[in-house]
Design an enzyme around this catalytic site. Structure first.
Site, PDB file in Angstrom:
ATOM      1  N   ASP A 192       0.691  -1.032  -0.021  1.00  0.00           N
ATOM      2  CA  ASP A 192       0.045   0.010   0.072  1.00  0.00           C
ATOM      3  C   ASP A 192       0.971   1.337  -0.093  1.00  0.00           C
ATOM      4  OD1 ASP A 192      -2.843   1.060   0.091  1.00  0.00           O
ATOM      5  OD2 ASP A 192      -1.818   1.751   2.313  1.00  0.00           O
ATOM      6  N   GLU A 244      15.425 -14.956  -0.872  1.00  0.00           N
ATOM      7  CA  GLU A 244      15.696 -15.932   0.082  1.00  0.00           C
ATOM      8  C   GLU A 244      14.815 -17.026   0.103  1.00  0.00           C
ATOM      9  OE1 GLU A 244      16.066 -16.399   4.898  1.00  0.00           O
ATOM     10  OE2 GLU A 244      16.710 -14.129   4.090  1.00  0.00           O
TER      11      GLU A 244
END
Length: 543
Positions: A192, A244
């Site tokens: 957002d 990752e």
């Protein structure tokens, strides 16, 4: 990608507000429609000053929507249905009920607790004026004074104080939030206000006299507030985290920004290879229903994003803007244009985003003033209608409210129009000319047609005036010129053509077979005649 505005999707417990179990129960309908991924609006604990975008705890679930166990069950069922799930992250601000902000209010001026937010002394002899001239998106000053005389910044409602992203604890806490949800199995995040986290370091005034329109793009009028360079460092750290997780199991994780930046070159900086994976292309939300305007915007977005190796992410609607049917004129004209626009959007290379109700051609609802709840309505003193009309709960079935959204006899949190029975999903599933079946068919073809899988788009320069026409090809371009978005090309045999008329009837010579159209057309395999505001897909006769 399909945006689920959770409050208005489906209510399972009869309180008039949509919830996680309601969404879970309707996952088969979304899988049948043919979407690939869901973005779910916030379900976190919140006082609901901005209907969940005022978050009090990013790592819990508000009982209004369910529980963490409901999230886990939803993720399991979505994965079984082949649907990826992205959750909403709200990093620009918290709720004023957040424990960190409550601690800041309790602390003295200059205390370390206040450093997590943006507190400043006011201007004027007694500090009675806001620290600068910044304005809230919802109207009025972007500053509120507290009891000891200091002011705090809130780019949105006063109950949504902005975090101080220069503070390492703020960064560390948000990184912990990402890991919390990634560990639970989400496929990524919609971010957002992704262009708003970092502010001008000196909190300088915005230049006076610059106009701010209501399109959503504010950075030109408020250059001290939006699209600051420091935000990119944050997204590099987040990209390292998602990468990752992907390295561990090979499953893609996605970061997508709500980036209201008008300049395509500036927008493209958010999706450089080490930052966000995607960012919404909002430009189609703000332009007229015009072939030249659409072509200009598509070319500009694609050229800028191609330069950084990112696809466009096309949007026609979301929970913050007027629905396309109404935006394009309302009634039969607006509906034709909205259907044509959706079919054009789904023919473009890149990611397509549907907002719940797009697949039904829902119009903007006229919510009575007494029922409006948007803070934009209340903060403006009733001069700004607000966004409630785009957030009215979905009609699922039946002849009268609540149309299967909640239990019979229960009033939804926003009132549904009395004439929405024909828009209901069950009604449209049985109507061969419905928008729901049109979009389901388009999504199936989007997967099946090889011409729609690549990145190539070539404009047809033989298209008549008032017509948007482009080819999607399977073959690689033979020249560097063809690799440039928007470059003209001759038509090869391995192509699918999308033709959209905007405001007038068009006849075009086009050999092939009609595979889909947003409305009735005339076609004999060689000449295509489209009424005004209609889109058709024409594929080769073979292949």
């Amino acid at each position: 990608m399909y945006e689920v505005y959770l409050r208005s999707f489906a209510d399972s417990d009869g309180d008039g507000v949509g919830d996680l179990t309601g969404l879970r129960q309707h996952l088969p309908a979304l899988a049948e429609l043919g979407v690939d991924a869901l973005w779910i609006t916030p379900f976190y604990p919140s006082p609901m000053a901005d209907h969940g975008y005022d978050v009090a705890d990013h790592r819990e679930v508000d009982p209004l929507f369910g529980s963490l166990a409901d999230v886990d069950a939803l993720l399991t069922d979505a994965a079984d249905a082949g649907l990826a799930v992205l959750v909403d992250l709200v990093p620009n601000h918290s709720s004023s009920a957040h424990p960190a902000f409550q601690a800041a209010l309790a602390a003295p001026a200059g205390g370390p607790e206040r450093e997590l937010y943006i507190f400043r002394d006011g201007r004027g002899p007694d500090g009675g004026e806001p620290p600068n001239n910044w304005m809230s998106v919802f109207g009025g000053p972007a500053w509120t004074r507290v009891a000891d005389g200091q002011w705090y910044l809130h780019l949105f409602d006063a109950e949504q104080p902005d975090w101080n992203w220069d503070h390492p604890a703020v960064r560390a806490d948000h990184e912990a939030t990402l890991r919390f949800w990634l560990d639970r199995g989400v496929d990524g995040f919609r971010i957002d206000v992704s262009h708003g986290l970092v502010k001008d370091g000196e909190l300088r005034d915005n230049p006076p006299g610059r106009m701010i329109d209501d399109s959503g793009f504010r950075e030109e009028g408020e250059p001290r507030v939006w699209d600051q360079d420091g935000v990119h460092e944050i997204y590099r750290s987040w990209r390292a985290i998602t990468d990752e997780y992907t390295r561990r199991d090979g499953r893609p994780r996605v970061l997508i920004g709500e980036t209201w930046v008008r300049d395509p070159a500036r927008l493209a900086r958010y999706v450089r290879p080490d930052e966000l994976h995607l960012t919404f292309s909002f430009s189609l939300l703000t332009i007229p229903w015009s072939a030249p305007d659409w072509r200009t915007v598509i070319d500009a977005e694609r050229a800028a994003l191609t330069a950084v190796g990112a696809p466009a992410t096309w949007v026609l609607a979301n929970h913050d803007v007027v629905r396309p049917v109404t935006r394009y004129g309302g009634g039969e004209v607006g509906t034709r244009r909205a259907r044509a626009a959706l079919l054009t959007l789904l023919a473009l290379p890149g990611v397509a985003v549907l907002y719940q109700g797009d697949e039904l051609a829902l119009p903007q609802a006229d919510v009575p003033p007494a029922a409006r709840q948007d803070p934009a309505w209340t903060r403006s003193g009733g001069t700004v209608a607000g966004r409630d009309g785009a957030r009215v709960p979905l009609p699922w079935s039946g002849d009268a409210p609540p149309y299967g959204f909640t239990a019979d006899g229960v009033e939804p949190w926003l009132p549904q129009p009395a004439d929405w029975a024909g828009f209901a999903i069950l009604a449209q599933a049985e109507d061969p000319m419905s928008t729901w079946l049109l979009i389901r068919g388009a999504l199936a073809l989007r997967r099946a047609l090889p011409h729609l899988r690549g990145d190539e788009l070539h404009w047809r320069d033989d298209a008549p005036a008032g017509c948007l026409a482009f080819d999607r090809t399977t073959a690689d371009p033979t020249t560097a010129e063809r690799a440039t978005p928007g470059a003209p090309t001759s038509v090869g045999p391995a192509r699918m053509t999308c033709v959209t008329t905007m405001g007038r009837e068009v006849t075009i010579d086009l050999s092939g077979r009609l595979v889909l159209a947003s409305g009735p057309v005339g076609y004999d395999g060689a000449t295509l005649t489209l009424p005004p505001d209609t889109t058709a897909w024409v594929a080769p006769r073979t292949g």
